[in-house]
Design a protein around this motif. Structure first.
Motif, PDB file in Angstrom:
ATOM      1  N   VAL A  47      15.488   3.410  -5.442  1.00  0.00           N
ATOM      2  CA  VAL A  47      14.036   3.574  -5.629  1.00  0.00           C
ATOM      3  C   VAL A  47      13.611   3.017  -6.983  1.00  0.00           C
ATOM      4  O   VAL A  47      12.572   2.343  -7.098  1.00  0.00           O
ATOM      5  CB  VAL A  47      13.635   5.059  -5.498  1.00  0.00           C
ATOM      6  CG1 VAL A  47      12.181   5.264  -5.910  1.00  0.00           C
ATOM      7  CG2 VAL A  47      13.849   5.535  -4.064  1.00  0.00           C
TER       8      VAL A  47
ATOM      9  N   ALA B 188      10.911   0.103  -7.415  1.00  0.00           N
ATOM     10  CA  ALA B 188       9.673   0.342  -8.172  1.00  0.00           C
ATOM     11  C   ALA B 188       9.486  -0.723  -9.249  1.00  0.00           C
ATOM     12  O   ALA B 188       8.372  -1.206  -9.485  1.00  0.00           O
ATOM     13  CB  ALA B 188       9.703   1.728  -8.801  1.00  0.00           C
TER      14      ALA B 188
ATOM     15  N   THR C 229       0.806  -1.224   0.000  1.00  0.00           N
ATOM     16  CA  THR C 229       0.000   0.000   0.000  1.00  0.00           C
ATOM     17  C   THR C 229       0.842   1.279   0.000  1.00  0.00           C
ATOM     18  O   THR C 229       0.298   2.371   0.172  1.00  0.00           O
ATOM     19  CB  THR C 229      -0.943   0.019   1.221  1.00  0.00           C
ATOM     20  OG1 THR C 229      -0.170  -0.145   2.424  1.00  0.00           O
ATOM     21  CG2 THR C 229      -1.960  -1.101   1.138  1.00  0.00           C
ATOM     22  N   HIS C 230       2.161   1.142  -0.185  1.00  0.00           N
ATOM     23  CA  HIS C 230       3.027   2.316  -0.211  1.00  0.00           C
ATOM     24  C   HIS C 230       3.920   2.296  -1.448  1.00  0.00           C
ATOM     25  O   HIS C 230       4.228   1.230  -1.986  1.00  0.00           O
ATOM     26  CB  HIS C 230       3.888   2.394   1.051  1.00  0.00           C
ATOM     27  CG  HIS C 230       3.109   2.734   2.285  1.00  0.00           C
ATOM     28  ND1 HIS C 230       2.286   1.820   2.929  1.00  0.00           N
ATOM     29  CD2 HIS C 230       2.996   3.896   2.993  1.00  0.00           C
ATOM     30  CE1 HIS C 230       1.723   2.408   3.975  1.00  0.00           C
ATOM     31  NE2 HIS C 230       2.133   3.657   4.037  1.00  0.00           N
ATOM     32  N   SER C 231       4.334   3.474  -1.882  1.00  0.00           N
ATOM     33  CA  SER C 231       5.183   3.595  -3.071  1.00  0.00           C
ATOM     34  C   SER C 231       6.616   3.184  -2.760  1.00  0.00           C
ATOM     35  O   SER C 231       7.012   3.087  -1.585  1.00  0.00           O
ATOM     36  CB  SER C 231       5.168   5.039  -3.569  1.00  0.00           C
ATOM     37  OG  SER C 231       5.862   5.888  -2.655  1.00  0.00           O
ATOM     38  N   ALA C 232       7.385   2.975  -3.816  1.00  0.00           N
ATOM     39  CA  ALA C 232       8.801   2.637  -3.653  1.00  0.00           C
ATOM     40  C   ALA C 232       9.533   3.732  -2.882  1.00  0.00           C
ATOM     41  O   ALA C 232      10.391   3.444  -2.033  1.00  0.00           O
ATOM     42  CB  ALA C 232       9.445   2.417  -5.018  1.00  0.00           C
ATOM     43  N   GLU C 233       9.202   4.984  -3.144  1.00  0.00           N
ATOM     44  CA  GLU C 233       9.846   6.096  -2.441  1.00  0.00           C
ATOM     45  C   GLU C 233       9.501   6.085  -0.954  1.00  0.00           C
ATOM     46  O   GLU C 233      10.367   6.312  -0.108  1.00  0.00           O
ATOM     47  CB  GLU C 233       9.415   7.429  -3.056  1.00  0.00           C
ATOM     48  CG  GLU C 233      10.071   7.727  -4.387  1.00  0.00           C
ATOM     49  CD  GLU C 233      10.240   9.229  -4.628  1.00  0.00           C
ATOM     50  OE1 GLU C 233       9.699  10.007  -3.822  1.00  0.00           O
ATOM     51  OE2 GLU C 233      10.919   9.581  -5.596  1.00  0.00           O
ATOM     52  N   GLU C 234       8.247   5.825  -0.638  1.00  0.00           N
ATOM     53  CA  GLU C 234       7.827   5.791   0.772  1.00  0.00           C
ATOM     54  C   GLU C 234       8.499   4.640   1.512  1.00  0.00           C
ATOM     55  O   GLU C 234       8.873   4.778   2.680  1.00  0.00           O
ATOM     56  CB  GLU C 234       6.305   5.651   0.850  1.00  0.00           C
ATOM     57  CG  GLU C 234       5.555   6.906   0.399  1.00  0.00           C
ATOM     58  CD  GLU C 234       4.067   6.685   0.260  1.00  0.00           C
ATOM     59  OE1 GLU C 234       3.302   7.628   0.549  1.00  0.00           O
ATOM     60  OE2 GLU C 234       3.647   5.581  -0.150  1.00  0.00           O
TER      61      GLU C 234
ATOM     62  N   LYS D 273       8.829  -4.268  -7.184  1.00  0.00           N
ATOM     63  CA  LYS D 273       7.910  -4.354  -6.035  1.00  0.00           C
ATOM     64  C   LYS D 273       6.817  -5.399  -6.240  1.00  0.00           C
ATOM     65  O   LYS D 273       6.296  -5.967  -5.269  1.00  0.00           O
ATOM     66  CB  LYS D 273       7.296  -2.975  -5.762  1.00  0.00           C
ATOM     67  CG  LYS D 273       6.689  -2.845  -4.377  1.00  0.00           C
ATOM     68  CD  LYS D 273       6.481  -1.378  -4.007  1.00  0.00           C
ATOM     69  CE  LYS D 273       5.224  -0.803  -4.591  1.00  0.00           C
ATOM     70  NZ  LYS D 273       4.024  -1.162  -3.835  1.00  0.00           N
TER      71      LYS D 273
END
Length: 328
Positions: free
Chosen positions: A273, A277, A250-255, A280
């Motif tokens: 990142v 991404a 539920t979170h982005s690669a950056e988060e 993932k």
């Protein structure tokens, strides 16, 4: 006041005893590898502590080294590839995956830019191929790709070179002409142009193309004998890891990268990142074993492994969903 002080002392002593009893040592087959990211991320997010666990994470160069530490009783659990559970059962040793982190290996077979003649695994003949360690999952997958392409074990050489800087150095020095590795090593070699992708197994779709099905890889596994006597600890660990898998989903690669220690970026956060991404999708959203995964692993290993020939493997003893099912 004396009674109150005594009660507090007893409570503090009990808490210390409980904490000591709950200490778990887990060895990871390369903590810097993104395929094993859930282990460090769980610790960074505080999910082990939320479960009342005192978890120590240890690092090893390859999954086979971590496996040996587990069998020796030096650690309680391993974050490594599920395929070790199948391989070890053929040798009379029983370990079980209790949380499945990924449904694809997250591995890539890279070929050195110095060797454009290698256009497929069929061209491995006479080459030296890099793996993290002999008996590791990169060893297993490399042998499968070679044998499936019509080669015999003596047609090529496997060289254990680890991952990260040691793998990169082996490519630069032409110690290996091709090799299997993970992010962030992949991104670094692609950026410099010193290697290109030969076989990509970073997503479920590409893994099915390469291996014929989902290939459950990164997992948390323990000895079956330990599990029988430590179901409470196993459940707490599953609770923590499942929460992490949901965080990743539920979170982005950056988060996710923001939660990781900065030294895991290997000097380049953007590349870290980027690699995360792109890969993932390999992670399971809930820690559950993909239904068709274990048969695919058995098929792959049976292609080349002499220890599996003529053996009946009970896949139901290589993993359990009991703790993931009950995770809160």
């Amino acid at each position: 006041m004396r009674t109150a002080a005594l009660s507090l002392a007893i409570a503090a002593t009990s808490a210390t005893v409980a904490s000591a009893a709950d200490k778990i040592t887990i060895i990871v087959g390369g903590m810097e590898k993104q395929i094993y990211l859930p282990a460090v991320l769980t610790q960074q997010l505080g999910y082990f502590k939320d479960q009342g666990l005192d978890v120590e994470l240890l690092n090893s160069r390859a999954g086979v080294e971590a496996e040996n530490e587990l069998l020796a009783g030096a650690v309680q659990g391993v974050v490594g590839f599920y395929d070790h559970t199948v391989d070890l059962q053929s040798k009379g040793k029983y370990i079980q995956s209790i949380v499945q982190f990924s449904q694809a290996p997250g591995e890539v077979e890279l070929v050195s830019a110095k060797h454009p003649e290698i256009k497929s695994p069929a061209d491995f003949k006479g080459a030296t191929l890099g793996v993290t360690g002999l008996g590791s999952s990169t060893d297993f997958l490399t042998q499968y790709l070679a044998v499936r392409s019509g080669l015999k074990p003596g047609d090529y050489t496997l060289l254990p070179v680890g991952a990260g800087n040691t793998f990169i150095a082996a490519v630069k020095q032409d110690q290996i002409q091709a090799g299997m590795t993970t992010e962030p090593t992949i991104a670094k070699l692609l950026k410099t142009g010193e290697a290109s992708i030969l076989v990509d197994m970073r997503t479920p779709e590409k893994t099915k193309e390469a291996l014929g099905g989902d290939y459950p890889a990164a997992s948390f596994y323990v000895q079956s004998s330990w599990l029988e006597g430590h179901k409470d600890e196993a459940q707490k660990l599953a609770n923590a890891f499942v929460k992490t898998m949901k965080f990743i989903a539920t979170h982005s690669a950056e988060e996710i990268a923001d939660k990781m220690p900065k030294d895991y970026y290997a000097g380049n956060r953007d590349l870290y990142v980027q690699g995360l991404a792109g890969g993932k999708a390999m992670f399971t959203p809930d820690g559950r074993m993909p239904a068709d995964g274990p048969p695919t692993v058995l098929k792959v290993l049976s292609t080349f492994s002499k220890s599996l020939q003529g053996k009946q493997i009970d896949l139901s003893k290589t993993y359990t969903t009991e703790f993931v099912d009950a995770a809160k």
